[in-house]
Design a protein around this motif. Structure first.
Motif, short mmCIF file in Angstrom:
data_model
loop_
_atom_site.label_atom_id
_atom_site.label_comp_id
_atom_site.label_asym_id
_atom_site.label_seq_id
_atom_site.Cartn_x
_atom_site.Cartn_y
_atom_site.Cartn_z
N UNK A 111 0.59 -1.27 0.11
CA UNK A 111 0.04 -0.04 0.07
C UNK A 111 0.73 1.35 -0.02
N UNK A 112 0.41 2.33 -0.75
CA UNK A 112 1.20 3.50 -0.96
C UNK A 112 0.91 4.18 0.60
N UNK A 113 2.19 4.71 1.15
CA UNK A 113 1.95 5.19 2.46
C UNK A 113 1.25 6.49 2.56
N UNK A 114 0.85 7.24 1.31
CA UNK A 114 0.25 8.30 1.37
C UNK A 114 -1.28 8.06 1.05
N UNK A 115 -1.79 6.78 0.62
CA UNK A 115 -3.06 6.53 0.60
C UNK A 115 -3.29 6.27 -1.18
N UNK A 116 -4.30 6.66 -1.65
CA UNK A 116 -4.71 6.43 -3.14
C UNK A 116 -4.63 7.61 -3.88
N UNK A 117 -4.18 7.36 -4.97
CA UNK A 117 -4.02 8.18 -6.21
C UNK A 117 -5.03 8.13 -7.20
N UNK A 118 -5.82 8.98 -7.47
CA UNK A 118 -6.96 8.79 -8.30
C UNK A 118 -7.20 10.21 -9.17
N UNK A 119 -7.33 10.05 -10.24
CA UNK A 119 -7.56 11.26 -11.12
C UNK A 119 -6.77 11.34 -12.33
N UNK A 120 -6.87 12.54 -13.01
CA UNK A 120 -5.96 12.56 -13.95
C UNK A 120 -4.59 13.66 -13.46
N UNK A 121 -3.59 12.91 -13.53
CA UNK A 121 -2.39 13.68 -12.91
C UNK A 121 -1.22 13.78 -14.08
N UNK A 122 -0.33 14.54 -13.69
CA UNK A 122 0.85 14.77 -14.50
C UNK A 122 2.05 13.88 -14.17
N UNK A 123 2.57 13.32 -15.06
CA UNK A 123 3.75 12.51 -14.74
C UNK A 123 4.93 13.21 -15.38
N UNK A 124 6.31 12.85 -15.04
CA UNK A 124 7.38 13.34 -15.78
C UNK A 124 8.37 12.06 -16.15
N UNK A 125 8.96 12.09 -17.28
CA UNK A 125 9.77 10.89 -17.81
C UNK A 125 11.22 11.59 -17.11
N UNK A 126 11.87 10.35 -16.71
CA UNK A 126 13.16 10.59 -16.19
C UNK A 126 14.01 10.71 -17.63
N UNK A 127 15.28 10.85 -17.56
CA UNK A 127 16.33 10.89 -18.65
C UNK A 127 16.42 9.36 -19.41
N UNK A 128 16.30 8.63 -18.86
CA UNK A 128 16.03 7.18 -19.29
C UNK A 128 14.70 7.08 -19.92
N UNK A 129 13.65 7.51 -19.23
CA UNK A 129 12.41 7.55 -20.08
C UNK A 129 12.13 8.20 -21.16
N UNK A 130 12.98 9.39 -21.39
CA UNK A 130 12.89 10.27 -22.53
C UNK A 130 13.49 9.58 -23.87
#
Length: 235
Positions: A111-130
């Motif tokens: 379980x994520x320590x901060x609870x649930x993530x729900x909705x439309x959110x922004x994410x960022x690619x790492x240099x490897x992801x790019x």
């Protein structure tokens, strides 16, 4: 000929299936045209998983189950993922499938320590992801739909972190050269995300974090078409 297999690890809300379809349909639509047969295996219902050598590629869907419940069908998928990695079969795990990949390769899920993530959110690619083929044509920061209570808390040794945000450090990762996990849902439409937010508001009242915002995700679906392209190149 080898087939691309969509492994069904669950179903959406019974009240929404007729209106929206179900997990495997969303994934199939997102993949687009494929040069190989596409088959669905309902693993949650106990259908047999194919031999890794028969797999041109594999997508494991999300689920309303929890990985740490260690349900027999779920443990079977997790063990099978290890076999897929061994033969370098192209693999994409979405949400629940992402977490199963994390555990199959030696990471930690809970379980994520901060609870649930729900909705439309922004994410960022790492240099490897790019630089990664799964995110080809996608800018370093983009919007996705997400809904999850559990996460890959620790990546497997040697895995590459590909995407993150301030809430979820492991939104995407890769194991080896051909096995990816994404915590977000590239197969979701705005309408599907709206249904999940509505069900969340009508739920038990458990702690829920994340934006709760509903928006458009014009680029997230490229993850599925990029995976389809990768599979096509390996045939």
């Amino acid at each position: 000929m080898k087939s691309l297999y969509i492994i069904k690890a669950g179903s959406t809300f019974a009240t929404e299936v007729e209106r929206l379809g179900d997990f495997e349909e969303w994934v199939r639509r997102g993949l687009g045209d494929m040069p190989c047969p596409v088959a669905v295996v309902n693993a949650e219902a106990g259908e047999a998983l194919p031999a890794p050598e028969r797999c041109a590629g594999v997508v494991v869907t999300g689920s309303h189950a929890m990985v740490t419940d260690n349900l027999p069908w779920s443990v079977a998928i997790e063990r099978w993922i290890g076999e897929l990695i061994a033969v370098r079969a192209p693999f994409l795990g979405i949400c629940y499938g992402h977490q199963l990949l994390g555990r199959a390769a030696g990471g930690e899920v809970g379980y994520h320590p901060q609870g649930r993530e729900a909705g439309t959110v922004a994410i960022e690619l790492t240099p490897e992801g790019q630089r990664d083929a799964l995110f080809d044509g996608i800018p370093p920061r983009f919007a996705v739909h997400a809904t999850h209570s559990q996460s890959v808390l620790r990546l497997p040794d040697g895995a590459l972190r590909l995407a993150c945000n301030s809430f979820e450090p492991n939104h995407a990762f890769r194991v080896g050269e051909s096995a990816w996990g994404v915590q977000f849902h590239p197969e979701y439409t705005r309408e599907i995300m709206a249904a999940y937010l509505q069900e969340g508001r009508a739920g038990s009242g458990a702690s829920r974090k994340g934006s709760g915002v509903l928006g458009e995700t014009p680029l997230a679906g490229r993850v599925l078409t990029n995976f389809a392209s990768f599979v096509s190149r390996t045939l």
